[in-house]
Design an enzyme around this catalytic site. Structure first.
Site, short mmCIF file in Angstrom:
data_model
loop_
_atom_site.label_atom_id
_atom_site.label_comp_id
_atom_site.label_asym_id
_atom_site.label_seq_id
_atom_site.Cartn_x
_atom_site.Cartn_y
_atom_site.Cartn_z
N ASP A 1 0.83 -1.21 0.00
CA ASP A 1 0.00 0.00 0.00
C ASP A 1 0.86 1.25 0.00
OD1 ASP A 1 0.76 -0.73 2.67
OD2 ASP A 1 -0.73 0.66 3.48
N GLU B 1 0.03 -0.93 5.92
CA GLU B 1 1.11 -0.37 6.73
C GLU B 1 0.95 1.14 6.86
OE1 GLU B 1 5.00 1.28 7.94
OE2 GLU B 1 3.89 1.72 6.11
#
Length: 378
Positions: free
Chosen positions: A70, A135
């Site tokens: 991400d 994250e």
């Protein structure tokens, strides 16, 4: 232009608009490559988050590459010089959201593993990948959930290399062998609203809290140690009042954060904050959120393997550091694993026109491969 394996895979990953918590097939792209060289692929989805656990081998020790697919939002698209999800190479730099943080490192990990396995099909122990799409966001359904799953089945990571962008001026000059803890708080101080012309009929929470806040700012919480700087207290938000100039506010809300060393615990910090607030006689409520414990990997097998690899590939004597924000290493270290963060330069992470030097990608791949050689070659 001839693209190296690492650059080609980086371009493929960077084309995916994987804004947290969306993975947008990045993990599938990686898993397909890893499956071809003998990795057992295990997708783990928790809530709206995609995670990947891939492992080659069944024995210990286990070397794990960890990272995230991400990326943070792009910000204003018209501020970018090119489409953040249509990666471009200009003047030797690769532009795109996630180029530094941290899709090029993911590509380097995959290519390094492919090359190592080709040379050492019967390597010692196991190689694993722990990849998440959560994250940059809340980090609730990502690495921490995968670790919980592995712990339940007694699957232990021996060494973990997180591909966060650790380098500062040149590739490999800094590796992170630990991180400070992070403790957040929201403090609400109660007063009594009233007219500014009649302060004796009101209680101004700003006035009442100011001496306590000043003391918190001036307190020396610890002096750090050889691995960690002194604990830092920072106020990030203050809010009070109605917006009117003639109204004493009825309440004050303050948000603050500790980045703390191993010289103090979260509980000790909480206790000292309460002592200071109580000493000043405040009527208050406080809500705490511990977002990460401090961790440290002392010099040992993993640090030595990384320092040797960096020196061999780049000629750089690397420096160990615990500076910076939190990373998913905070979820992996408590299992007993040695954890190290090593990646490209971090100068443009989360910025408009995020980029990385193309000439760093192949050396990073070589470093990762040499670390595998140093730890798992027969």
């Amino acid at each position: 232009m001839n693209h190296s394996d690492t650059l080609s895979l980086s371009l493929e990953l960077l084309q995916q608009p994987s804004v947290t918590p969306i993975d947008h097939t990045c993990q599938t792209i990686m898993a397909d490559r890893l499956a071809k060289v003998g990795f057992h692929i295990e997708p783990m989805r928790f809530g709206d988050v995609d995670n990947l656990w891939a492992r080659r081998g069944t024995e210990g020790p286990v070397f794990c590459f960890a990272g995230h697919t991400d990326v943070v939002p792009t910000g204003r698209l018209d501020a970018w010089n090119s489409d953040p999800f249509a990666p471009e190479i200009r003047d030797g730099k690769l532009y795109g959201r996630g180029s530094a943080d941290m899709k090029t490192a993911l590509a380097a990990m995959v290519v390094a593993s492919e090359r190592f396995v080709a040379k050492h099909p019967n390597h010692k122990g196991s190689i694993a990948f722990l990849i998440t799409s959560d994250e940059e966001g809340p980090a609730v359904n990502g690495t921490v959930k995968v670790i919980e799953t592995l712990e339940k089945r007694n699957e232990k990571i021996t060494w973990c290399l997180v591909g966060e962008p650790s380098s500062t001026h040149k590739l490999g000059d800094i590796v992170k062998n630990g991180r400070r803890g992070s403790l957040n708080a929201v403090l609400k101080v109660q007063g009594k609203q009233g007219h500014v012309a009649y302060p004796h009929l009101a209680r101004n929470p700003i006035h009442e809290a100011s001496p306590a806040l000043a003391e918190l700012c001036q307190t020396v919480w610890d002096n750090g140690n050889e691995y960690f700087p002194a604990t830092s207290f920072q106020i990030s938000n203050i809010h009070a009042g109605t917006g009117a100039t003639n109204v004493i506010p009825g309440a004050l809300e303050v948000t603050f954060n500790f980045r703390y060393s191993t010289e103090v615990t979260a509980e000790q910090l909480k206790q000292r904050v309460h002592e200071i607030l109580d000493k000043h006689g405040l009527q208050y409520e406080i809500v705490w959120n511990l977002s990460g414990l401090p961790f440290l990997t002392p010099v040992g097998e993993l640090v030595n393997a990384a320092q040797t690899a960096i020196l061999n590939v780049t000629g750089t004597e690397t420096e160990l550091s615990t500076s910076g924000g939190t990373s998913d290493g905070r979820f992996i270290a408590p299992t007993g694993a040695q954890v190290l963060e090593l990646g490209v330069l971090n100068a443009t992470i989360h910025q408009i026109n995020e980029h990385v030097d193309v000439h760093d990608l192949d050396p990073l791949t070589d470093i990762y491969e040499q670390i595998l050689e140093n730890l798992l070659a027969q």
